[in-house]
Write an enzyme that holds these catalytic residues in place. Structure first.
Site, PDB file in Angstrom:
ATOM      1  N   ARG A  74      82.973  -3.719  99.512  1.00  0.00           N
ATOM      2  CA  ARG A  74      84.376  -3.179  99.959  1.00  0.00           C
ATOM      3  C   ARG A  74      85.417  -4.363  99.927  1.00  0.00           C
ATOM      4  O   ARG A  74      86.630  -4.210  99.662  1.00  0.00           O
ATOM      5  CB  ARG A  74      84.270  -2.508 101.116  1.00  0.00           C
ATOM      6  CG  ARG A  74      83.802  -0.952 100.979  1.00  0.00           C
ATOM      7  CD  ARG A  74      83.444  -0.489 102.299  1.00  0.00           C
ATOM      8  NE  ARG A  74      83.421   1.123 102.086  1.00  0.00           N
ATOM      9  CZ  ARG A  74      82.828   1.850 102.960  1.00  0.00           C
ATOM     10  NH1 ARG A  74      82.527   1.332 104.218  1.00  0.00           N
ATOM     11  NH2 ARG A  74      82.423   3.117 102.608  1.00  0.00           N
ATOM     12  N   LYS A 131      69.737  18.144 102.729  1.00  0.00           N
ATOM     13  CA  LYS A 131      70.055  19.407 103.366  1.00  0.00           C
ATOM     14  C   LYS A 131      71.177  20.221 102.258  1.00  0.00           C
ATOM     15  O   LYS A 131      72.081  19.618 102.097  1.00  0.00           O
ATOM     16  CB  LYS A 131      70.339  19.494 104.688  1.00  0.00           C
ATOM     17  CG  LYS A 131      69.472  19.005 105.725  1.00  0.00           C
ATOM     18  CD  LYS A 131      69.947  19.094 106.881  1.00  0.00           C
ATOM     19  CE  LYS A 131      68.522  18.736 108.028  1.00  0.00           C
ATOM     20  NZ  LYS A 131      69.017  18.570 109.386  1.00  0.00           N
ATOM     21  N   GLY A 183      77.276   9.130  99.778  1.00  0.00           N
ATOM     22  CA  GLY A 183      76.219   9.031 100.598  1.00  0.00           C
ATOM     23  C   GLY A 183      75.333   8.188 100.028  1.00  0.00           C
ATOM     24  O   GLY A 183      75.372   6.900  99.498  1.00  0.00           O
ATOM     25  N   GLY A 192      82.505   9.880 102.182  1.00  0.00           N
ATOM     26  CA  GLY A 192      82.910  11.329 102.531  1.00  0.00           C
ATOM     27  C   GLY A 192      84.198  11.597 101.870  1.00  0.00           C
ATOM     28  O   GLY A 192      84.286  12.793 101.695  1.00  0.00           O
TER      29      GLY A 192
HETATM   30  P1  AMP Z   1      71.853  13.295 101.330  1.00  0.00           P
HETATM   31  O1  AMP Z   1      72.318  12.239 102.297  1.00  0.00           O
HETATM   32  O2  AMP Z   1      72.119  14.587 101.920  1.00  0.00           O
HETATM   33  O3  AMP Z   1      72.209  12.913  99.972  1.00  0.00           O
HETATM   34  O4  AMP Z   1      70.089  13.069 101.404  1.00  0.00           O
HETATM   35  C1  AMP Z   1      69.409  11.957 101.340  1.00  0.00           C
HETATM   36  C2  AMP Z   1      67.996  12.192 101.754  1.00  0.00           C
HETATM   37  O5  AMP Z   1      67.452  13.103 101.026  1.00  0.00           O
HETATM   38  C3  AMP Z   1      67.300  10.831 101.168  1.00  0.00           C
HETATM   39  O6  AMP Z   1      66.745  10.120 102.366  1.00  0.00           O
HETATM   40  C4  AMP Z   1      65.941  11.582 100.495  1.00  0.00           C
HETATM   41  O7  AMP Z   1      64.806  10.880 100.908  1.00  0.00           O
HETATM   42  C5  AMP Z   1      65.971  12.638 101.198  1.00  0.00           C
HETATM   43  N1  AMP Z   1      65.112  13.781 100.483  1.00  0.00           N
HETATM   44  C6  AMP Z   1      65.648  14.189  99.026  1.00  0.00           C
HETATM   45  N2  AMP Z   1      64.572  14.903  98.568  1.00  0.00           N
HETATM   46  C7  AMP Z   1      63.692  15.344  99.762  1.00  0.00           C
HETATM   47  C8  AMP Z   1      62.569  16.282  99.903  1.00  0.00           C
HETATM   48  N3  AMP Z   1      62.071  16.914  98.895  1.00  0.00           N
HETATM   49  N4  AMP Z   1      62.294  16.350 101.254  1.00  0.00           N
HETATM   50  C9  AMP Z   1      62.691  15.745 102.115  1.00  0.00           C
HETATM   51  N5  AMP Z   1      63.423  14.840 101.903  1.00  0.00           N
HETATM   52  C10 AMP Z   1      64.276  14.626 100.846  1.00  0.00           C
END
Ligand code: AMP
Length: 398
Positions: free
Chosen positions: A42, A199, A356, A379
């Site tokens: 950054r 999620k 992210g 974000g």
């Molecule tokens: P996000 O911040 O929503 O992009 O989520 C990223 C996180 O999702 C990472 O830490 C991954 O380890 C987790 N992740 C991805 N696939 C899975 C899965 N099948 N089960 C649990 N965690 C997951």
């Protein structure tokens, strides 16, 4: 997208000579326990704009937030730690002040650089206070917004001040806007998206917007489990938001209506514990049982994703396809990212990624450098992909 660029302010000879440019940068850099900067991306992103303004003879006044100091001064969150790194990057002197003031500006020479203390040392910043923005504006002639990562917030120093002063996009901001609008506003089709991550709940708006805009959408990672569950598959003990079953079905229904092809895992890698190198198996969706947790997409799914990439001209990527921090559950993310990188290098695909964990996942795959563009923003990138209006971008529109 049509917006005011820095070049418009600097192109006329001497137009900025001795004038004051307020530049909103993002010096919210990650630091090690000893306080040293652990990733200067950054900081380095701000350098081209600062140098361009110095060259134009402007007095350069830098504004940035750092951390979340709760609206009052907090020595632990002072921005003074940035000064030595900035001096080194610019190979020039940089002064630092707690407050902007008229005497300070009047003693500055053209080309001098001044960094102001953490903008969040007052709650007026995050409130988007007009009075604070007016105070900043009265000390300057133009506003340059170069902090795309802060553009989704309607804060005094990143958006409101740009409603008062003539506002221009800095060079890093310009690259972000050009690349993101290239994939979302006016893309070469077919356009494909890859959305993964933990999620569904954090990405509902994103998925809704993307199915309306894209031709193909891959849903992977933990969030795919909710979709598989909604379709009636047994997902064992996998991460899943069962209460979002209807939301998932609605997104699938809308995708059909909008003619967006959805790609969900057709095979998966499961383990009984969420740990690196846990005992695992690859299986079809019908073979996921009781204590199995889906932690990655299987090889057949990766083949489907790669075939889809072959047919696409533009790719937008957010989030990992599996629990990529733990080997071997990084496999599908790594394979798919490498393939996107290969197609990009061959000139067959425009690939843009951000938000992210995406940058970390692509770096882990060794694919980030080959992508057409990887956004530095989290974000703000997501909100843009969700189709939201970003206050720090609106002030730049023509
Ligand atoms: P996000 O911040 O929503 O992009 O989520 C990223 C996180 O999702 C990472 O830490 C991954 O380890 C987790 N992740 C991805 N696939 C899975 C899965 N099948 N089960 C649990 N965690 C997951």
């Amino acid at each position: 997208m049509d917006f005011r660029r820095l070049e418009e302010a600097t192109k006329k000879k001497n137009a900025l000579k001795g004038k004051t440019a307020l530049v909103r940068v993002d010096f919210n850099v990650p630091r090690n326990k000893d306080g040293s900067i652990s990733d200067d991306t950054r900081l380095m992103a701000a350098i081209p704009t600062i140098k361009a303004l110095q060259k134009a003879g402007a007095k350069v006044v830098l504004l940035s937030h750092y951390g979340r100091p709760k609206g009052k001064p907090d020595p632990k969150m002072s921005l003074d730690f940035i000064v030595p790194a900035l001096v080194e990057a610019l190979d020039d002197e940089v002064s630092f002040s707690e407050k902007l003031s008229e005497p300070l500006i009047s003693t500055m020479e053209p080309g001098e650089v001044l960094l102001i203390e953490n903008t969040r040392f007052t709650e007026l910043e995050t409130q988007g206070d007009r009075g604070m923005a007016e105070y900043l504006a009265k000390h300057a002639d133009i506003f340059v917004m170069d902090a795309f990562s802060a553009a989704h917030r309607n804060h005094a120093s990143s958006a409101v001040v740009g409603e008062i002063l003539p506002a221009y996009a800095g060079l890093t901001m310009e690259r972000e806007l050009d690349h993101i609008s290239q994939v979302l506003d006016n893309p070469k089709s077919p356009v494909m998206g890859v959305v993964g991550g933990a999620k569904v709940s954090s990405k509902i708006d994103l998925l809704k917007n993307l199915v309306a805009k894209l031709d193909i959408l891959v849903i992977g990672g933990g969030m795919a489990n909710t979709f598989l569950f909604a379709q009636g598959h047994n997902i064992g003990s996998s991460l899943c938001e069962k209460d979002l079953k209807d939301t998932a079905l609605e997104i699938l229904k809308n995708a059909k209506k909008e003619k967006c092809k959805i790609i969900l895992p057709v095979d998966v890698v499961t383990a009984k514990e969420f740990a690196a190198n846990a005992k695992h198996k690859q299986c079809g969706l019908d073979d996921v049982k009781g204590k199995d947790m889906i932690l990655d997409c299987g090889t057949e799914t990766v083949d489907v994703i790669m075939d889809a990439m072959d047919s696409a001209k533009t790719l937008i990527w957010n989030g990992p396809l599996g629990a990529f921090e733990m080997s071997p559950f990084d496999t599908s993310t790594v394979e798919a990212a490498k393939y996107a990188a290969k197609l990009t290098k061959a000139g067959k695909l425009i690939s843009v990624a951000g938000g992210g964990d995406t940058v970390a996942a692509l770096k882990h795959a060794g694919a980030a450098d080959a992508f057409t563009f990887v956004s530095t923003a989290g974000g703000a990138f997501l909100e843009w992909m969700e189709g939201k209006t970003l206050p720090g971008v609106e002030i730049l529109r023509k």
